[in-house]
Design an enzyme around this catalytic site. Structure first.
Site, PDB file in Angstrom:
ATOM      1  N   ALA A 262       0.820  -1.214   0.000  1.00  0.00           N
ATOM      2  CA  ALA A 262       0.000   0.000   0.000  1.00  0.00           C
ATOM      3  C   ALA A 262       0.854   1.264   0.000  1.00  0.00           C
ATOM      4  CB  ALA A 262      -0.926  -0.001   1.210  1.00  0.00           C
ATOM      5  N   THR A 263       2.018   1.220   0.645  1.00  0.00           N
ATOM      6  CA  THR A 263       2.886   2.400   0.650  1.00  0.00           C
ATOM      7  C   THR A 263       3.290   2.772  -0.772  1.00  0.00           C
ATOM      8  OG1 THR A 263       3.720   2.048   2.889  1.00  0.00           O
ATOM      9  CG2 THR A 263       5.116   3.306   1.393  1.00  0.00           C
TER      10      THR A 263
ATOM     11  N   GLN B 158      -7.192  -0.219   5.804  1.00  0.00           N
ATOM     12  CA  GLN B 158      -7.839  -0.782   6.990  1.00  0.00           C
ATOM     13  C   GLN B 158      -9.334  -1.014   6.786  1.00  0.00           C
ATOM     14  OE1 GLN B 158      -6.188  -1.753   9.681  1.00  0.00           O
ATOM     15  NE2 GLN B 158      -4.199  -0.851   9.228  1.00  0.00           N
TER      16      GLN B 158
ATOM     17  N   SER C 286      -4.038  -3.207   0.609  1.00  0.00           N
ATOM     18  CA  SER C 286      -2.901  -4.070   0.924  1.00  0.00           C
ATOM     19  C   SER C 286      -3.390  -5.480   1.219  1.00  0.00           C
ATOM     20  CB  SER C 286      -2.154  -3.519   2.143  1.00  0.00           C
ATOM     21  OG  SER C 286      -1.127  -4.386   2.555  1.00  0.00           O
TER      22      SER C 286
ATOM     23  N   HIS D 105      -1.789  -7.923   3.112  1.00  0.00           N
ATOM     24  CA  HIS D 105      -1.522  -8.524   4.425  1.00  0.00           C
ATOM     25  C   HIS D 105      -2.393  -7.959   5.534  1.00  0.00           C
ATOM     26  CE1 HIS D 105       1.071  -5.554   6.727  1.00  0.00           C
ATOM     27  NE2 HIS D 105       1.157  -5.025   5.530  1.00  0.00           N
TER      28      HIS D 105
ATOM     29  N   THR E 216       8.727  -7.301 -12.552  1.00  0.00           N
ATOM     30  CA  THR E 216       8.118  -8.622 -12.664  1.00  0.00           C
ATOM     31  C   THR E 216       7.190  -8.890 -11.487  1.00  0.00           C
ATOM     32  OG1 THR E 216      10.077  -9.449 -13.802  1.00  0.00           O
ATOM     33  CG2 THR E 216       8.602 -11.094 -12.840  1.00  0.00           C
TER      34      THR E 216
ATOM     35  N   CYS F 188       4.523   1.101  11.931  1.00  0.00           N
ATOM     36  CA  CYS F 188       5.510   1.870  11.171  1.00  0.00           C
ATOM     37  C   CYS F 188       6.277   2.842  12.049  1.00  0.00           C
ATOM     38  CB  CYS F 188       4.815   2.642  10.048  1.00  0.00           C
ATOM     39  SG  CYS F 188       3.883   1.587   8.924  1.00  0.00           S
TER      40      CYS F 188
END
Length: 372
Positions: A72-73, A180, A196, A198, A234, A316
């Site tokens: 996501a970053t 989230q 994201s 995860h 890739t 983070c």
């Protein structure tokens, strides 16, 4: 030694068994490059596209393009910097919120050093943005408005649909950080959406950026021209397959997950009567419980309760020693911010382990305060 009770779902979620199973073939004999033209490459490419369709279906937004990213970053950086690169000369304002994730705040700050003006909307004591303030600052000078759907530290749900409408009326693009909220609350119409894997029981190392039809941005990463020329490199079929499987589970488990999280939330609120909730009590995702208790030091509490994995805020920023910028934006002083903890739970959290973890945390807090 038994594993600790895991209550840090905002940092990452347990990998779903179905996602792991979907990944395994692409970690073994089916190792082809999805950008190769031979049979193994075509098989890998097919797996990537099946996964892409599953993520798009779970996102449930009309049309648009979905690009796989490294997380996501990266998706947020691509959206903000890519849109800024194509902004009209008279639109040099980027509007976001003081409680956003560092990926948004730091990207906006960097763009501020490149000739843009970064404007931060404040929040009230409940963590919510004022729509009147948003209307005041989002104007014809604005190129991008970036707002998180569900806050990663306190769980509040911002009025994203209304903010997107304000941005659209001003001719600005709207970026939603839905990391989230994806699969948990509806994602409203936006121009760009970052998600994201995860955070929804998929693997780490992969995210996605959804871009609405008609929105054009410049690439952040150059090279082989993959992902429609917007994200060269890739792709990893295993990660894509895991993300796709996890996204499919979001749809299949939606009602069950919602009811389970609501039940866990009610249990937690009842079990911790002496704690104060941080953030709005109603406009929130109930799998995020951010609470504080006077006289508690969260760092000491986390160290003392080793049989429970929980946090003081964003992973983070952990270890920085600085009080949470989100809690300070709510008006909490450093003492109250450091007295706050975040408990995150979800699909694989049982009532029994949550009750046991809460009892351990409450007992350790009482001992720390000298009231045990």
């Amino acid at each position: 030694m038994s594993a600790p009770v895991y209550l840090d779902y905002q940092a990452t979620t347990p990998l779903a068994p179905e996602a792991r199973a979907a990944m395994l073939p692409w970690l073994g004999e089916a190792f082809g490059n999805p950008h190769s033209a031979h049979r193994m490459g075509r098989a890998a490419r097919a797996a990537v596209e099946v996964a892409r369709d599953a993520v798009r279906a779970a996102l449930a937004l009309p049309g648009g393009r979905l690009l796989f990213t490294g997380g996501a970053t990266e998706a947020i950086n691509t959206a903000l910097k890519g849109a800024a690169a194509t902004a009209a000369p008279g639109r040099r304002r980027i509007v976001t919120v003081a409680t956003e994730h560092a990926a948004v705040l730091d990207s906006a700050g960097w763009l501020g050093s490149q000739g843009f003006e970064a404007v931060l909307l404040g929040v009230d004591a409940a963590g919510l943005v004022s729509l009147d303030e948003a209307r005041r600052v989002i104007d014809e000078r604005t190129s991008i408005v970036a707002v998180m759907l569900v806050n990663n530290e306190i769980g509040v749900v911002q009025p994203v649909a209304e903010l997107a409408a304000i941005a659209r009326a001003a001719g600005a693009l709207f970026l939603c950080d839905a990391v989230q909220g994806f699969g948990r609350v509806p994602v409203p119409a936006a121009d760009m959406v970052a998600i994201s894997a995860h955070k929804v029981h998929g693997p780490k190392g992969i995210g996605a950026l959804w871009i609405a039809d008609g929105v054009e941005i410049a690439p952040l990463i150059h090279g082989g021209g993959q992902e429609e020329g917007l994200r060269s490199g890739t792709l990893a079929p295993a990660l894509c397959a895991g993300f796709g499987a996890a996204a499919g589970l979001l749809r299949d488990h939606a009602a069950r997950d919602h009811a389970h999280v609501a039940e866990l939330w009610a249990l937690a609120r009842t079990a911790l009567p002496g704690w104060t909730l941080n953030g709005d009590a109603e406009r929130r995702y109930h799998g995020n419980l951010n609470i504080r208790r006077d006289g508690v030091d969260s760092a000491r509490l986390i160290s003392a309760v080793r049989d429970v994995a929980f946090s003081a805020g964003s992973a983070c920023a952990s270890g920085s020693g600085r009080p949470s910028h989100v809690l300070r934006a709510l008006g909490l002083d450093d003492r109250l911010a450091r007295a706050s903890i975040r408990l995150g739970f979800g699909r694989y959290t049982t009532r029994e382990e949550l009750a046991r973890a809460l009892a351990l945390i409450d007992a350790a807090a009482a001992a720390q305060r000298g009231t045990a």
